[in-house]
Motif scaffolding. Structure first.
Motif, PDB file in Angstrom:
ATOM      1  N   ASP A 115       4.202   3.860   5.571  1.00 19.64           N
ATOM      2  CA  ASP A 115       3.749   5.194   5.962  1.00 19.64           C
ATOM      3  C   ASP A 115       2.587   5.014   6.930  1.00 19.64           C
ATOM      4  O   ASP A 115       1.441   4.836   6.527  1.00 19.64           O
ATOM      5  CB  ASP A 115       3.312   5.975   4.719  1.00 19.64           C
ATOM      6  N   ASN A 127      -0.945   4.505   4.970  1.00 16.61           N
ATOM      7  CA  ASN A 127      -1.104   5.210   3.704  1.00 16.61           C
ATOM      8  C   ASN A 127      -0.291   4.435   2.668  1.00 16.61           C
ATOM      9  O   ASN A 127       0.924   4.616   2.552  1.00 16.61           O
ATOM     10  CB  ASN A 127      -0.622   6.651   3.831  1.00 16.61           C
ATOM     11  N   LYS A 128      -0.946   3.548   1.936  1.00 18.58           N
ATOM     12  CA  LYS A 128      -0.252   2.659   1.005  1.00 18.58           C
ATOM     13  C   LYS A 128       0.170   3.409  -0.257  1.00 18.58           C
ATOM     14  O   LYS A 128      -0.662   4.059  -0.894  1.00 18.58           O
ATOM     15  CB  LYS A 128      -1.154   1.484   0.608  1.00 18.58           C
ATOM     16  N   PRO A 129       1.430   3.287  -0.654  1.00 20.08           N
ATOM     17  CA  PRO A 129       1.845   3.921  -1.904  1.00 20.08           C
ATOM     18  C   PRO A 129       1.432   3.077  -3.104  1.00 20.08           C
ATOM     19  O   PRO A 129       1.250   1.857  -2.992  1.00 20.08           O
ATOM     20  CB  PRO A 129       3.372   3.966  -1.775  1.00 20.08           C
ATOM     21  N   SER A 173      -3.264   4.179  -4.558  1.00 17.26           N
ATOM     22  CA  SER A 173      -2.650   4.650  -3.323  1.00 17.26           C
ATOM     23  C   SER A 173      -3.726   4.969  -2.295  1.00 17.26           C
ATOM     24  O   SER A 173      -4.902   5.101  -2.617  1.00 17.26           O
ATOM     25  CB  SER A 173      -1.797   5.900  -3.598  1.00 17.26           C
ATOM     26  N   GLN A 304      -7.005   7.349  -5.585  1.00 17.17           N
ATOM     27  CA  GLN A 304      -6.455   7.304  -4.238  1.00 17.17           C
ATOM     28  C   GLN A 304      -7.563   7.232  -3.206  1.00 17.17           C
ATOM     29  O   GLN A 304      -8.547   7.968  -3.269  1.00 17.17           O
ATOM     30  CB  GLN A 304      -5.585   8.531  -3.948  1.00 17.17           C
ATOM     31  N   ALA A 326      -1.075  11.493  -3.187  1.00 17.52           N
ATOM     32  CA  ALA A 326       0.287  11.052  -3.450  1.00 17.52           C
ATOM     33  C   ALA A 326       0.967  12.052  -4.382  1.00 17.52           C
ATOM     34  O   ALA A 326       0.314  12.733  -5.179  1.00 17.52           O
ATOM     35  CB  ALA A 326       0.268   9.660  -4.076  1.00 17.52           C
ATOM     36  N   GLN A 327       2.290  12.147  -4.282  1.00 19.42           N
ATOM     37  CA  GLN A 327       3.016  13.162  -5.036  1.00 19.42           C
ATOM     38  C   GLN A 327       2.749  13.066  -6.534  1.00 19.42           C
ATOM     39  O   GLN A 327       2.530  14.081  -7.201  1.00 19.42           O
ATOM     40  CB  GLN A 327       4.512  13.048  -4.767  1.00 19.42           C
ATOM     41  N   ASP A 328       2.751  11.834  -7.074  1.00 21.97           N
ATOM     42  CA  ASP A 328       2.539  11.717  -8.523  1.00 21.97           C
ATOM     43  C   ASP A 328       1.127  12.150  -8.919  1.00 21.97           C
ATOM     44  O   ASP A 328       0.916  12.765  -9.970  1.00 21.97           O
ATOM     45  CB  ASP A 328       2.845  10.295  -9.008  1.00 21.97           C
TER      46      ASP A 328
END
Length: 344
Positions: A115, A127-129, A173, A304, A326-328
């Motif tokens: 990303d 943007n590291k997951p 993240s 994050q 992040a989504q989570d």
């Protein structure tokens, strides 16, 4: 990307203790560019040690790396191998043939979904997951961010560690910067050392801390569990400073939680996780430092790297990036009844 007038990093204090986020194997950003370098010495250096003269003329390489090149016969004076302890006279021609360290070329390009928030000829912001390891190591020799960088940008094979200058934990993240050239990587490392890189994190913690505060507590290895870090009064402990601000509060599994913004002055290993736990507010989901009986509330530490600011290595402008949670993490906040704050 936001452009503002740059700070003068030369006026800021230099931190002699490298941040632990900076990998010690490339803290000086030594290069894998092996083109010969020719130096014509001037009379002003007469009487000085040759290795000191060379180090001053090629500051992009560390003195330890230069010394290895002297010892290996990769530095010549007027065509003959030279010794670092030789005296410079000021009329010589010095030729340096840079050599790569074995680890500089030990990695393989692999397709990894990156990303990319920003990219130009000098830097890349990722943007590291959560779940992605930054670079190869024991137990994670493939599928890392480094492998993906080499696949995306093959020229990074000529930059130590594919341009990576700092780390995020596997399960954290957020934003990381990569130097795409040796010069850019060197500049970024020096900014980190000088504490001029702006790093802001969001963390969800158990409990309700004060509205704001500063945790100034040195850190070192845990005295009994060497895998963990801890606040420490040991002589070997390194300075660690975290500024925090409580942004919002909520309830998770009928227990109070708080969204906290943390700003780092230093970058010790697991710094935010250790510092927040040390004042009684462990991170949600942190099975290592948090409340173990509550670890099942989230599958990773709720942390994050949300904002990153630095001086662009080429333009000298101050640049900043902010990414959504992040989504989570966002879903976790929703469970707690907390609305994600807008970027300011």
């Amino acid at each position: 990307m936001i452009l503002t007038p740059p700070p003068n990093s030369a006026d800021l204090p230099f931190d002699p203790d490298f941040d632990d986020e900076i990998d010690p194997d490339f803290a000086s950003a030594e290069g894998a560019d092996r083109s010969p370098i020719t130096l014509a010495l001037s009379p002003e250096v007469c009487g000085q040690r040759l290795d000191k003269v060379v180090a001053a003329l090629v500051p992009q390489f560390s003195r330890s790396r230069i010394q290895l090149w002297f010892e290996g016969g990769h530095v010549t004076v007027d065509g003959k191998p030279a010794r670092g302890k030789d005296t410079a006279y000021g009329d010589e021609t010095v030729v340096i043939t840079p050599q790569a360290a074995p680890e500089d070329t030990a990695y393989t390009p692999e397709p990894v979904n990156l990303d990319i928030v920003y990219e130009d000829a000098d830097i890349m912001v990722i943007n590291k997951p959560a779940g992605l390891v930054v670079h190869p190591g024991a137990g994670n020799w493939s599928g890392t961010l480094l492998n993906g960088l080499l696949h995306h940008c093959p020229q990074l094979a000529n930059v130590p560690r594919a341009g990576i200058v700092h780390r995020l934990d596997k399960d954290t993240s957020g934003l990381m910067v990569v130097g795409k050239t040796l010069a850019a990587q060197t500049d970024l490392v020096r900014q980190l050392q000088a504490r001029t890189v702006k790093r802001e994190y969001f963390a969800l913690v158990w409990g309700t801390p004060h509205l704001s505060g500063t945790i100034d507590s040195p850190m070192g290895r845990h005295p009994r569990d060497r895998v963990k870090m801890a606040v420490s009064t040991s002589m070997n402990a390194k300075p660690a400073i975290t500024h925090y601000e409580r942004i919002a509060t909520g309830m998770l599994d009928r227990k109070p939680v708080s969204l906290v913004q943390c700003r780092l002055e230093t970058g010790r290993t697991h710094q935010i996780r250790v510092h927040m736990q040390s004042i009684g507010f462990g991170l949600v989901g942190d099975a290592v430092y948090g409340k173990t009986h509550l670890a099942s509330a989230f599958h990773r530490q709720a942390l994050q790297a949300r904002r990153l600011g630095l001086t662009h290595p080429s333009t000298g402008e101050h640049v900043e990036w902010v990414v959504p949670l992040a989504q989570d993490f966002a879903e976790l906040l929703a469970r707690a009844g907390i609305e994600e704050p807008e970027a300011i």
